[in-house]
Enzyme design. Sequence first.
Site: not given
Length: 219
Positions: A187-188
């Site tokens: 993810s980010r």
Amino acid sequence: MRIHREGTVTIIGVFILLVLLNYGIDRFVVHIQIIQFLLAVASLAFFLFIISFFRNPLRKTIINAGEVIAPADGKVVVIEQTEETEYFHSKRIQVSIFMSPANVHVNRTPINGEVKYVQYHPGKHFIASLPKSSTDNEHNTIVIRDGQHEILLRQIAGILARRIVSYLKTGQQVNAGDHLGFIKFGSRVDVFFPPDAEILVKLNDYVRGGETVMGKFSV
């Protein structure tokens, strides 16, 4: 190793699945010892990886006035001026942290203050390192105000992630380093600073959530 609460069901489910898989293959499919051994080793390695993904290390957050702490572990993949169109509707400095499956995936609050805005957005699941993931992917937007300044951060799901967890609610008081949520399997996190903020990290730097100072507000 401390395990995050978000991993409990997944870890138990993976353990049961691997036990049944190994038993079924051993009982009904393959009776060659070397193949059974290799399958057992692969299953153990995969199980240890799942446990590692949900690790929840202790972090000591030390923050001085005006500092912004990294909300996640990972690699800085974007530092740029951009137009933030959801909340501020003005220019901001965007700093993005990409979390690979090997990183700690606990998300932490970057400043002390009050939660002013929380909004979840369903979306696609492009690779989280791509620029378009910031707006097109499933994401959750959070704004925290420290009295004078506001920070917007965006939890972004990746190609494997299908669940963003956020614990924050509008009006809640938080301290820097508090757990704000979790994103599963790659993810980010994007952080939007005021345009006059001083950014203290560089592209390709690796940051630690709750510890690395990413920037400072202008006094």
